[in-house]
Design a protein around this motif. Structure first.
Motif, PDB file in Angstrom:
ATOM      1  N   TYR A  82      50.134  41.227  41.841  1.00 49.57           N
ATOM      2  CA  TYR A  82      49.322  41.892  42.869  1.00 49.57           C
ATOM      3  C   TYR A  82      47.974  41.191  43.020  1.00 49.57           C
ATOM      4  CZ  TYR A  82      46.278  45.380  45.002  1.00 49.57           C
ATOM      5  OH  TYR A  82      45.364  46.015  45.817  1.00 49.57           O
ATOM      6  N   LEU A  83      47.321  40.890  41.901  1.00 47.90           N
ATOM      7  CA  LEU A  83      45.994  40.260  41.952  1.00 47.90           C
ATOM      8  C   LEU A  83      46.056  38.908  42.658  1.00 47.90           C
ATOM      9  CD1 LEU A  83      44.740  41.094  38.350  1.00 47.90           C
ATOM     10  CD2 LEU A  83      43.650  41.841  40.479  1.00 47.90           C
TER      11      LEU A  83
ATOM     12  N   ALA B  42      42.503  28.320  41.128  1.00 44.76           N
ATOM     13  CA  ALA B  42      41.293  28.119  40.325  1.00 44.76           C
ATOM     14  C   ALA B  42      41.062  29.310  39.390  1.00 44.76           C
ATOM     15  CB  ALA B  42      40.083  27.919  41.245  1.00 44.76           C
ATOM     16  N   VAL B  43      41.266  30.527  39.909  1.00 44.92           N
ATOM     17  CA  VAL B  43      41.060  31.727  39.086  1.00 44.92           C
ATOM     18  C   VAL B  43      42.093  31.777  37.959  1.00 44.92           C
ATOM     19  CG1 VAL B  43      41.166  34.257  39.092  1.00 44.92           C
ATOM     20  CG2 VAL B  43      39.960  33.046  40.924  1.00 44.92           C
TER      21      VAL B  43
ATOM     22  N   TRP C  97      42.628  33.638  34.165  1.00 47.23           N
ATOM     23  CA  TRP C  97      43.839  34.352  33.767  1.00 47.23           C
ATOM     24  C   TRP C  97      44.587  33.652  32.632  1.00 47.23           C
ATOM     25  CZ3 TRP C  97      45.285  39.154  35.171  1.00 47.23           C
ATOM     26  CH2 TRP C  97      46.539  39.592  34.696  1.00 47.23           C
ATOM     27  N   PHE C  98      44.728  32.344  32.729  1.00 43.33           N
ATOM     28  CA  PHE C  98      45.454  31.645  31.680  1.00 43.33           C
ATOM     29  C   PHE C  98      44.792  31.812  30.309  1.00 43.33           C
ATOM     30  CE2 PHE C  98      46.555  27.863  29.161  1.00 43.33           C
ATOM     31  CZ  PHE C  98      47.934  28.010  29.115  1.00 43.33           C
TER      32      PHE C  98
ATOM     33  N   GLU D  16      36.831  41.075  39.431  1.00 44.33           N
ATOM     34  CA  GLU D  16      37.636  41.975  38.604  1.00 44.33           C
ATOM     35  C   GLU D  16      38.410  41.199  37.548  1.00 44.33           C
ATOM     36  OE1 GLU D  16      38.334  45.591  38.364  1.00 44.33           O
ATOM     37  OE2 GLU D  16      36.284  45.146  38.955  1.00 44.33           O
ATOM     38  N   VAL D  17      38.982  40.068  37.932  1.00 45.65           N
ATOM     39  CA  VAL D  17      39.696  39.250  36.952  1.00 45.65           C
ATOM     40  C   VAL D  17      38.729  38.770  35.877  1.00 45.65           C
ATOM     41  CG1 VAL D  17      41.075  37.165  36.600  1.00 45.65           C
ATOM     42  CG2 VAL D  17      41.411  38.541  38.666  1.00 45.65           C
ATOM     43  N   ARG D  18      37.511  38.406  36.288  1.00 45.72           N
ATOM     44  CA  ARG D  18      36.498  37.968  35.321  1.00 45.72           C
ATOM     45  C   ARG D  18      36.151  39.109  34.353  1.00 45.72           C
ATOM     46  NH1 ARG D  18      33.761  33.520  35.737  1.00 45.72           N
ATOM     47  NH2 ARG D  18      34.243  33.343  37.974  1.00 45.72           N
ATOM     48  N   ARG D  19      36.047  40.329  34.894  1.00 43.57           N
ATOM     49  CA  ARG D  19      35.747  41.489  34.044  1.00 43.57           C
ATOM     50  C   ARG D  19      36.897  41.748  33.074  1.00 43.57           C
ATOM     51  NH1 ARG D  19      36.483  46.941  33.959  1.00 43.57           N
ATOM     52  NH2 ARG D  19      37.836  46.851  35.793  1.00 43.57           N
ATOM     53  N   PHE D  20      38.140  41.655  33.567  1.00 35.45           N
ATOM     54  CA  PHE D  20      39.292  41.816  32.679  1.00 35.45           C
ATOM     55  C   PHE D  20      39.255  40.766  31.561  1.00 35.45           C
ATOM     56  CE2 PHE D  20      41.886  43.815  36.323  1.00 35.45           C
ATOM     57  CZ  PHE D  20      41.706  45.095  35.810  1.00 35.45           C
TER      58      PHE D  20
END
Length: 838
Positions: A225-226, A236-237, A242-243, A294-298
């Motif tokens: 979803y993200l 890039a994200v 994520w990785f 949000e991904v950075r916060r996760f």
């Protein structure tokens, strides 16, 4: 054509309908774990619907087919799939009906019967649910509320489970709580009803519903979803954020992270709703920059979760120590708080000293609850609400302490600790690992310069669980008035004052105190020093040591704030839960109940004589006689309790004494009360062909030390016969090395199974409780046949009421050659049921 629509239990059961479970369907087989999950969902839903009556909880599908005998006056259906679910809910309605009729208004009986359980004016189709043939008698006993209701079969076990939960949740100060439970069951449990019409292949439907294949995890769904929302920045994200995140945490830990993040906002969110909850929250974001943030916060929170899961990576020594201890306690519902504490430190709103202090209060909370016998009561709900409910105007450690101190959270006061350490059966509460941790941490509090390796230690009962004649004589000196040895022994043996840690459990076993004090004096365990200094070991010495340990506990683990008050409570609700689950055809003694809750037989008798309690008539004197002071609480009742007990299946001799074989003792009461039991998951398997195994040697050493030569030889003969049949042996790793007779190992496609466990202290235990969840002995008829065969042995009588427990008989039964040979034959029969081709 298939017709599918969402419905409720009310819609399914109202009106003239009948649901028949076909004879070829599996018998009812839900166990406590499945019942417990359903009950927890219902309990939470009942609370949530008090604020929003439109809320529902989806519990699955129900596949129905029109019955070939479908008549004009009653809609008849065959239950193709979902019979376990539908049967469980019907049993629960029986329990709710009986509870409300007894405690609120007798009219509830007819109301619930006529609305949901029977077709009153259709005698040929009276039952709305007709279970499969093997379950019908047990279900009808619950439906008709006969004395046989709540027997030892699976249907009866489910009825007793729900009866016990209703007793536990019924708050005298809240007259609407059980009504909310009923409403949640009837109107809040959502199902999809799939009705196959004439000509439909209902089995193809069933197959498609159950052939799910490999499912994506909720973490997989959220990742997809993200990155669907990142058409330009996705690569890039993924590489930069994520990785590295999924390198730090595996799939399950990632899913846990996303759930923990939701819990910070809504403590009621279920882990199964993680994806939908996060999706709903993220739907409010509109730009790629917001999604990337949000991904950075996760990713930042994932780094903190990594520290929680691997405390060695924490730099501050005191925080590391507290994280290590809470990690060892193994309660994941503390993770939201731990994540919040580490996040507060990272954000600069709390110091390492403050979050370490907050963790100490949580550790103290766990330990003190365990010591007063409240290890599990509402613990998950309490922990999950800390972050949202604790005060924001206090330093974080004081806020945690203040939150845990108010309300019914069981943060035990110093006065409660002093009382409980003397009386509560510590060894029967909480998980085995947690009990050992408390003793291990107590040992560490002495600050020994030569700490003993924890892995080599086990819990030792100084006064043994199976006392010898010498121990009986010593304890008899402490008896007062009309006290019996059994009552005093049960009241003392599992309390903290009688327990220590040792690396010499096998050597100590049932030895006299003179032998034990020498061994304990040689050990490096500080906990044992005051024991070794004593000249005898009886009630005064055990109580004195309990008092000393209580003061050390109070000094080492800080208690609640003064707002908690100086209360001291007897856990009568634990007694009520155990009595509610007491099977028909069984009885227990006042002393057994007293030992369970850390009280004394006389207060238990006074309580039962003055307050409503489930199955109070099943509590008798030690010798199996009715108390001379027994009176029904309802003054209009004139029936003789003996007649009711006989109708339920209790056998009396000519002197009016109930059969001791039908007595439920304190350890079996603990099982009925839902106290966690030690299982075999941590045991080690050893093929019989290897003769140099340390556990094998230790079992034989303990057997020969604790039993005379005849008993030891007879026991070994049974083990040799079992392995000759094809079975294997599994040895326990606890202080007493138990031996499991394995018919299948855990790697088998149907899972492991064993008929019995042998304890060197003298018990041959039949594990009916375990067998009820293992094929093919999940069929109650096979368990009943196994019990019948065992009861043929001279000196063995296992009551039918214990068919859901772990009863046993003394090893000295095996000395009789006839009994031994018969047992070997019956174990061979058991093995052939498990391996039909053998």
């Amino acid at each position: 054509m298939v017709a599918a629509h969402e419905t409720t239990l009310r819609e399914l059961l109202e009106g003239a309908k009948q649901y028949r479970v076909p004879l070829y369907q599996r018998t009812y087989s839900w166990t406590d774990s499945q019942l417990g999950r359903l009950w927890e969902d219902i309990r939470k839903l009942a609370e949530e619907r008090a604020e929003d009556p439109s809320l529902t909880h989806f519990i699955g599908s129900l596949v129905l087919a029109s019955s070939p005998t479908h008549g004009p006056s009653v809609s008849e259906f065959l239950v193709v799939d979902g019979q376990q679910r539908l049967t469980t809910l019907s049993i629960l309605l029986c329990a709710i009906r009986d509870h409300r009729a007894k405690h609120e208004d007798p009219d509830h009986r007819d109301r619930i019967d006529q609305e949901y359980l029977i077709n009153k004016y259709k005698p040929a189709h009276r039952l709305k649910l007709v279970p499969t043939q093997a379950d019908r008698a047990a279900y009808e006993a619950c439906l008709e509320a006969t004395p046989q209701a709540g027997g030892s079969d699976q249907v009866g076990a489910a009825y007793r489970f729900f009866a016990a939960q209703l007793v536990a949740v019924d708050d005298p100060d809240d007259p609407m709580d059980i009504e909310r439970i009923e409403d949640a069951v009837i109107s809040g449990m959502a199902l999809v009803s799939v009705v196959a019409q004439a000509g439909d292949n209902v089995y193809r439907i069933f197959e498609s519903l159950n052939n799910t294949g490999l499912k994506l995890t909720q973490a997989d769904l959220l990742r997809n979803y993200l990155f669907m929302r990142l058409p330009n920045r996705g690569e890039a994200v993924y590489d930069s954020l994520w990785f590295p995140l999924q390198t730090q945490l595996d799939s399950g830990e990632l899913e846990q992270l996303f759930w923990l993040d939701l819990v910070h906002r809504n403590p009621e969110v279920k882990q199964t709703d993680t994806y939908t909850g996060q999706q709903a929250r993220l739907d409010g974001l509109h730009t790629e920059a917001e999604i990337e943030a949000e991904v950075r916060r996760f990713c930042r929170l994932g780094t903190l979760l990594r520290v929680i899961l691997h405390p060695k990576e924490e730099e501050d020594p005191e925080v590391r120590r507290r994280l290590t201890r809470l990690n060892a306690w193994d309660t994941t519902t503390v993770y939201p708080l731990l994540l919040h504490l580490l996040d507060r430190r990272q954000q600069g709103t709390a110091t390492s000293e403050q979050i370490a202090s907050a963790m100490l209060y949580v550790e103290s909370y766990f330990v003190r609850r365990l010591l007063i016998g409240r290890a599990t009561a509402s613990i998950n709900r309490i922990l999950l609400r800390i972050v949202t409910d604790m005060r924001a105007d206090l330093p974080v450690d004081e806020a945690v302490r203040a939150y845990l101190s108010v309300g019914r959270k069981y943060f035990a006061t110093d006065a409660s600790i002093r009382e409980a350490v003397r009386s509560i059966p510590f060894y029967l509460n909480g998980r085995a690992t947690q009990r050992k941790l408390v003793l291990q941490w107590l040992e560490e509090s002495y600050g020994s310069k030569e700490p003993v390796a924890a892995d080599s230690l086990t819990i030792e009962h100084v006064m043994p669980q199976s006392p010898t004649t010498e121990w009986r004589k010593a304890l008899s000196e402490d008896l007062q008035g009309e006290e019996s040895f059994a009552e005093v022994h049960e009241a003392l043996v599992h309390t903290l004052g009688n327990l220590t840690l040792t690396g010499y459990n096998a050597e100590l076993s049932n030895s006299s105190f003179l032998v034990k004090r020498v061994q304990l004096g040689k050990s490096g365990i500080s906990l044992s020093r005051d024991i070794a200094d004593q000249k005898r070991w009886g009630r005064p010495e055990i109580h004195a040591r309990a008092d000393t340990l209580a003061e050390r506990i109070i000094a080492h683990w800080p208690g609640p704030t003064e707002e908690a008050g100086n209360r001291s409570e007897v856990p009568w609700d634990v007694m009520n839960k155990a009595l509610a689950a007491l099977p028909a055809g069984a009885w227990t003694a006042y002393g057994d109940v007293a030992a369970l809750i850390g009280s004394h037989p006389m207060p238990v008798g006074v309580r039962l004589a003055s307050h409503p309690a489930p199955n109070a008539h099943r509590v008798l004197q030690t010798e199996g006689t009715l108390s001379p002071n027994f009176r029904w609480l309802d003054p209009s009742r004139k029936d003789d309790p003996h007649d009711l007990l006989r109708a339920e299946g209790v056998e009396f001799d000519k002197y009016g004494r109930a059969s001791q074989s039908q007595r439920i003792g304190v350890e079996e009461l603990a099982q009925l009360a839902g106290m966690p039991q030690q299982d075999a998951s941590g045991q080690l398997l050893r093929p019989r062909s290897s003769h140099n195994n340390a556990l094998d040697d230790r079992f034989l050493e303990q057997l020969t030390d604790l039993q005379d030569a005849q008993v030891a030889h007879a026991t070994v003969a049974v083990l040799e016969a079992w392995t000759d049949t094809g079975g294997m042996l599994l040895y326990g790793t606890g202080g007493e090395t138990s031996c499991f007779l394995m018919a299948r190992g855990k790697d088998h496609e149907l899972g492991n199974i064993w008929p019995a466990t042998i304890y060197p202290s003298g018990k041959f235990e039949i594990v009916f409780q375990h067998l009820s969840t293992r094929t093919p002995f999940d069929d109650i008829a096979l368990r009943q046949e196994f019990r019948r065969r065992l009861n043929e042995l001279p000196g063995v009588t296992i009551a039918a009421a214990k068919l859901a427990l772990r009863p046993g008989f003394p090893l000295d039964v095996l000395v009789n050659a006839t009994a031994r040979q018969a047992l070997i034959e019956h174990l061979g029969w058991f093995y052939r049921q498990v391996h039909p081709g053998a």
